[in-house]
Scaffold this active site. Sequence first.
Site, PDB file in Angstrom:
ATOM      1  N   CYS A   2      46.708 119.039  44.861  1.00  0.00           N
ATOM      2  CA  CYS A   2      46.899 120.114  45.821  1.00  0.00           C
ATOM      3  C   CYS A   2      45.948 119.951  46.998  1.00  0.00           C
ATOM      4  CB  CYS A   2      46.639 121.468  45.141  1.00  0.00           C
ATOM      5  SG  CYS A   2      47.569 121.704  43.618  1.00  0.00           S
ATOM      6  N   ASP A  99      46.308 123.360  33.551  1.00  0.00           N
ATOM      7  CA  ASP A  99      44.912 122.952  33.408  1.00  0.00           C
ATOM      8  C   ASP A  99      44.018 123.766  34.342  1.00  0.00           C
ATOM      9  OD1 ASP A  99      46.076 121.678  35.613  1.00  0.00           O
ATOM     10  OD2 ASP A  99      44.718 119.970  35.524  1.00  0.00           O
ATOM     11  N   ILE A 289      56.048  95.970  46.291  1.00  0.00           N
ATOM     12  CA  ILE A 289      56.305  95.691  47.698  1.00  0.00           C
ATOM     13  C   ILE A 289      56.481  94.200  47.934  1.00  0.00           C
ATOM     14  CG2 ILE A 289      55.140  97.714  48.642  1.00  0.00           C
ATOM     15  CD1 ILE A 289      52.692  95.926  49.145  1.00  0.00           C
ATOM     16  N   SER A 368      47.941 104.051  39.414  1.00  0.00           N
ATOM     17  CA  SER A 368      47.456 102.913  40.195  1.00  0.00           C
ATOM     18  C   SER A 368      46.380 102.159  39.428  1.00  0.00           C
ATOM     19  CB  SER A 368      46.877 103.407  41.534  1.00  0.00           C
ATOM     20  OG  SER A 368      46.086 102.413  42.158  1.00  0.00           O
ATOM     21  N   GLY A 369      46.315 100.847  39.638  1.00  0.00           N
ATOM     22  CA  GLY A 369      45.286 100.017  39.017  1.00  0.00           C
ATOM     23  C   GLY A 369      43.974 100.002  39.772  1.00  0.00           C
TER      24      GLY A 369
END
Length: 642
Positions: A2, A99, A289, A368-369
């Site tokens: 958010c 949460d 990509i 994501s890594g």
Amino acid sequence: MCGVAGTYRWPDGKVVTDRLTDTLAHRGPDGAGRYSHPVGDGEVHLGHRRLSIVDLSETGAQPMVKDGLVLTYNGELYNAPELRAELAAAGVRFRGTSDTEVLLESWRRWGTDCLPRLRGMFAFGIFDERTGELVLARDQLGIKPLFLLRRGAGLVFASELKALAAATGGALEVDDAALVASLLYYWVPDSRCAFREAEKLPPGSWLRCRPDGRVERGRYWNLRDVAAEGRERARSGERPDLAAVVEESTRRHLLSDVPVATFLSGGLDSSYLTALAARDRPGISAYTIGFRAEDARFEAMPDDLRHARQVAERFGVDLHEIEIAPNVLDLLPRMTYHLDEPIGDPAAINTFLICSAAREAGAKVMLSGMGADELFAGYRKHLANLLALRYQRVPRPLRHGLSRAVDRLPVATSRRGYRSVRFAKRFLSFAGLPEETAFRRSYTMYDQDELLALVDPDLARAVEDVLTEHADIYQDNDLDDFVNRMCLGDARMFLPGLNLAYTDRSSMAASTEVRVPYVDVEVVKTAFAFPGDRKIVGRQGKAVLKEAATSILPREIVYRPKGLFSAPLRAWMSRDLAPLVREVVNDGVLVNSGFLRRDALARMVAEDAAGQRDYSKHLWHVLTLEYWYRGATSGSGRSQAA
């Protein structure tokens, strides 16, 4: 995920908070909320923009007001189920399943002592109606941003710097030293802010405002201490189960009431996470990509797509391929706006375009890594700095002759670039330097003399301060392990200042949440429990992570050469952006204001065009800095930054 905002005893607080919250609309298109309450001789106003991920009902709406506590919160708690169970056993009654409510009740029960118990990413403001106190807090590793500005007894805060700039009517002054730092690094360190009055709440810390005007700060988590504890674990002979820790972190990061997808480059880090996620969520979507063939050829980029396809096929992943052929002239100003500060990493464009495609396909959450390279020594600079120690043992006359020979080699012709030559020139620029200086030079844009020649001579002191700050942070440790000293430096500077910053801002520009399972407190603790000789073995970086990944991934993916989550910059700079570069060098606001020196920029352009040096990254950052500066000063030059 958010956008949060608020004011505390601030003039026209309601109007300002409304403006702050409206500026953050892209971070939370699913809902908006406001809260107001008197405090002392003023008021507190909290705002929130909601991106609904967990508990999509109104019981998860914010600002959340419950029994005298009010919370505006940005983030995710991955150990919320355990905290909820503990609180429920103590008698807490929950209204919903978010949460957010778990965090509010954790604060009620433990106050600031709850912070080290939180496992996730977060930035929040919490107000106590009974005491009139407002507390701001940020997660341990700086995954989520929180900007603030104080004037007298008043405070204003927001998830993005642009919101503070908008709320103050564009009256904030540019901090020249922060811009000098951005030139050095191509990003602004988390310890600095592009505007003078504003600041970033440091990772692992909190700030409390009281009605009587007092402000108190505290730190609840320190990466330096975590690294030292890891060193002791390594000395004791402890052998953590890294595969189990990464698997558990990935599983927790899948907690969501909406679809989750992954980034998949075909490299180790994203492939490992995608394989683990697919085991828990069969048929999960992944996004990868590719580049225009002519761009990839000019840049001599590896073919990552075939590896991503291989992973997707093996694990039953629904792979979406996106060709990156953007109109960079249009995207550059747009990305500069969304990135908040001058950040010269074109990977931000990749992140934005991938997240936009995922969002259009219905995925609000991406894994994501990010972070694995910093924590497990996976960048070329880590190995290069180790090799530099050996290079320093080569007789000086031989080193001198090699440097002269390499200096004469071109980095590109009109048809293609030569990556090996670029790497060799880069290596020789730092290989003979002392440790901290060499490490800084291995990943920054300029040495001290080059930076001094580029900027206004009056900024010489700022240059010195920025270089000293790097040395102070790098040397602030108790580690006797060169590799882990580099990893700690990266985790304190490179990770929050660049990678987490652009990931948050470019993904939220597409109204998408990106989660980073490697940047998890338990993974970080485990990473520093491995000595450097387990992270770099021979010429293999991330050796210990690769060893863990072989439990699920094929060896040809685990041990393939490292790919690049970047962009074909040389192709863009020599084609799409060449006219813009000429305009900025000859008649840009930074040059005309005196901040940058025209002769130094012109020399860089000439050497790059001749193929003698690769200044594509430097010139790209000059463009990002130019566009950012134009917006920050409304085109009126240095008078606003002086």
